[in-house]
Design a protein around this motif. Structure first.
Motif, mmCIF file in Angstrom:
data_model
loop_
_atom_site.group_PDB
_atom_site.id
_atom_site.type_symbol
_atom_site.label_atom_id
_atom_site.label_comp_id
_atom_site.label_asym_id
_atom_site.label_seq_id
_atom_site.Cartn_x
_atom_site.Cartn_y
_atom_site.Cartn_z
ATOM 1 N N ASP A 178 1.099 -1.401 -0.103
ATOM 2 C CA ASP A 178 0.239 0.546 0.486
ATOM 3 C C ASP A 178 0.944 1.509 -0.012
ATOM 4 O O ASP A 178 1.884 1.696 1.318
ATOM 5 C CB ASP A 178 -0.583 -0.038 1.014
ATOM 6 C CG ASP A 178 -2.121 0.935 1.089
ATOM 7 O OD1 ASP A 178 -1.821 2.155 0.887
ATOM 8 O OD2 ASP A 178 -2.989 1.190 1.874
ATOM 9 N N PRO A 179 0.824 1.866 -0.952
ATOM 10 C CA PRO A 179 1.588 3.934 -0.827
ATOM 11 C C PRO A 179 1.032 3.932 0.048
ATOM 12 O O PRO A 179 1.769 4.713 0.442
ATOM 13 C CB PRO A 179 0.561 3.988 -2.718
ATOM 14 C CG PRO A 179 0.069 3.309 -2.738
ATOM 15 C CD PRO A 179 0.127 2.334 -2.034
ATOM 16 N N ASN A 180 0.295 4.795 0.207
ATOM 17 C CA ASN A 180 -0.187 4.819 1.323
ATOM 18 C C ASN A 180 0.162 4.484 2.962
ATOM 19 O O ASN A 180 0.363 5.037 4.127
ATOM 20 C CB ASN A 180 -2.019 4.862 1.784
ATOM 21 C CG ASN A 180 -2.799 5.601 0.567
ATOM 22 O OD1 ASN A 180 -2.271 6.638 0.116
ATOM 23 N ND2 ASN A 180 -3.517 5.253 0.356
ATOM 24 N N LEU A 181 0.864 3.162 2.881
ATOM 25 C CA LEU A 181 1.321 2.860 3.910
ATOM 26 C C LEU A 181 3.083 3.489 3.850
ATOM 27 O O LEU A 181 3.928 3.348 4.770
ATOM 28 C CB LEU A 181 1.362 1.491 4.371
ATOM 29 C CG LEU A 181 1.802 0.474 4.987
ATOM 30 C CD1 LEU A 181 0.868 1.068 7.334
ATOM 31 C CD2 LEU A 181 1.988 -0.914 5.691
ATOM 32 N N GLY A 182 3.842 3.260 3.082
ATOM 33 C CA GLY A 182 5.165 3.524 2.876
ATOM 34 C C GLY A 182 6.020 1.954 3.237
ATOM 35 O O GLY A 182 5.044 1.123 3.423
ATOM 36 N N THR A 183 6.603 2.498 4.193
ATOM 37 C CA THR A 183 7.868 0.813 4.824
ATOM 38 C C THR A 183 7.826 1.659 6.178
ATOM 39 O O THR A 183 7.748 2.766 6.375
ATOM 40 C CB THR A 183 9.536 1.783 4.356
ATOM 41 O OG1 THR A 183 9.557 1.490 3.557
ATOM 42 C CG2 THR A 183 9.729 0.863 5.033
ATOM 43 N N VAL A 184 6.842 0.131 7.385
ATOM 44 C CA VAL A 184 7.190 0.380 8.586
ATOM 45 C C VAL A 184 8.271 0.361 9.230
ATOM 46 O O VAL A 184 8.619 -0.317 8.813
ATOM 47 C CB VAL A 184 5.955 -0.175 8.982
ATOM 48 C CG1 VAL A 184 5.679 -0.180 10.100
ATOM 49 C CG2 VAL A 184 4.889 0.327 9.196
ATOM 50 N N THR A 185 9.154 0.885 9.974
ATOM 51 C CA THR A 185 10.365 0.745 10.452
ATOM 52 C C THR A 185 9.855 0.786 11.928
ATOM 53 O O THR A 185 9.105 1.486 13.085
ATOM 54 C CB THR A 185 10.821 1.595 10.365
ATOM 55 O OG1 THR A 185 11.338 1.647 9.152
ATOM 56 C CG2 THR A 185 12.160 0.943 10.946
ATOM 57 N N SER A 186 10.634 -0.404 12.650
ATOM 58 C CA SER A 186 10.680 -1.083 14.159
ATOM 59 C C SER A 186 11.862 -0.481 14.837
ATOM 60 O O SER A 186 12.776 -1.689 14.584
ATOM 61 C CB SER A 186 9.918 -1.892 14.711
ATOM 62 O OG SER A 186 7.923 -1.844 14.481
ATOM 63 N N GLN A 187 12.465 -0.515 15.175
ATOM 64 C CA GLN A 187 13.247 -0.071 16.049
ATOM 65 C C GLN A 187 12.611 -0.746 17.940
ATOM 66 O O GLN A 187 12.080 0.014 18.786
ATOM 67 C CB GLN A 187 14.102 1.471 16.725
ATOM 68 C CG GLN A 187 14.498 1.914 15.191
ATOM 69 C CD GLN A 187 14.482 3.137 15.056
ATOM 70 O OE1 GLN A 187 13.995 4.400 15.421
ATOM 71 N NE2 GLN A 187 16.115 3.720 14.430
ATOM 72 N N ALA A 188 14.445 -0.923 18.249
ATOM 73 C CA ALA A 188 13.447 -1.423 19.777
ATOM 74 C C ALA A 188 14.524 -1.803 20.712
ATOM 75 O O ALA A 188 15.751 -2.619 19.863
ATOM 76 C CB ALA A 188 12.808 -2.967 20.334
#
Length: 303
Positions: A59-69
């Protein structure tokens, strides 16, 4: 009309959030009586596609999701055959597209008791049969049904058994577990009925599907070096929903298959460095993610 795609993207994001523990909280290596290790690690997990049920989409409206922990992990030998394992992560999650605010905070604290019930020796080889019981709960009241949630917010009971074989530097561990998840409270009211659900969801309290988990890990371990490769499969056990408009995130049935590898190298004294990599092979209502991890360990990672 703008409300519908916005809401749908929100649901997708919520469905992709999940606890940070990949490859399980416990392994087959006992610490030993009054011996301990303590580790702190940083990981980054990204994805730009996800699964609706088991169909991969983007989904282009989502883009790339990044989680840092940043995760703090420790284990302590309560006795020769009994360990206590504790873990607590701090997580930040954000997406590259849209107008969603990033979410961050302490996620869930997890603790487990690991018991080596039987220990068989065959010459220089050794086979151990272990059991573990764990419990996890949110460290803070984070949002579990909002944009880019950092977790589900449920209290979980985890029971599993393991077979651990070691001969010289080689080892092979297989474990199978069941994770019982408690209900969670949303900040909104939902009202729908699914005849397949033993307890249909209504009001602000909803069910979170239980899962089973299989992990197979193999590698080599010496005093200065540890290398492993692993496979993890998590499967929904109880009936759940799929990503769709109006469906709350915590009720979605989430599953995945992943592979990964870990390397540990002793640097000096009891101090060592660790690094890891993992990727998603397939999934259900989850992101197709890749994760890299680096960390510092005090005490041996395995023996």
């Amino acid at each position: 009309m703008r409300f519908i795609p916005f809401t749908f993207v929100a649901i997708v994001l919520l469905s992709l959030a999940r606890p940070i523990h990949a490859q399980g909280l416990v392994d087959g290596f006992m610490r030993g009586d009054r011996k301990a290790n303590l580790g702190i690690s940083y990981s980054q997990e990204t994805y730009d596609s996800y699964y609706i049920n088991k169909t991969q989409t983007r989904d282009p409206n989502l883009g790339t999701v990044t989680s840092q922990a940043v995760n703090l992990y420790g284990s302590f030998g309560l006795g020769y055959d009994l360990d206590l394992v504790v873990s607590a992560p701090y997580i930040r999650t954000e997406s590259s597209a849209g107008y969603r605010q990033k979410q961050e905070g302490f996620q869930d604290i997890s603790a487990a008791l690991r018991w080596e019930a039987y220990d068989y020796k065959f010459g220089k080889a050794r086979l151990s049969w272990l059991f573990a019981i764990g419990y996890s709960m949110p460290l803070q009241n984070y949002m579990n049904d909002d944009l880019i949630a950092i977790g589900r917010g449920s209290k979980n009971l985890d029971g599993r058994t393991m077979l651990h074989f070691k001969s010289g530097p080689f080892f092979l561990t297989g474990q199978y577990g069941y994770i019982r998840r408690g209900q969670v409270t949303l900040d909104r009211v939902v009202n729908y009925y699914d005849p397949d659900q033993p307890n249909s969801n209504s009001g602000s309290k909803v069910n979170v599907p239980d899962v089973t988990e299989l992990i197979i890990r193999t590698g080599i371990v010496t005093k200065p070096l540890y290398v492993d490769a692993w496979f993890q499969q998590q499967t929904p056990y109880s009936k759940g929903t799929n990503i769709a408009p109006g469906i709350p995130f915590p009720t979605n049935a989430v599953g995945f298959s992943k592979v990964g590898a870990t390397v540990y190298l002793k640097v000096v004294g009891q101090l060592g460095l660790t690094a890891g990599y993992s990727t998603t092979l397939d999934g259900q209502n989850i992101g197709k993610s890749t994760r890299v991890t680096g960390g510092l360990v005090i005490g041996r990672i395995a023996r």
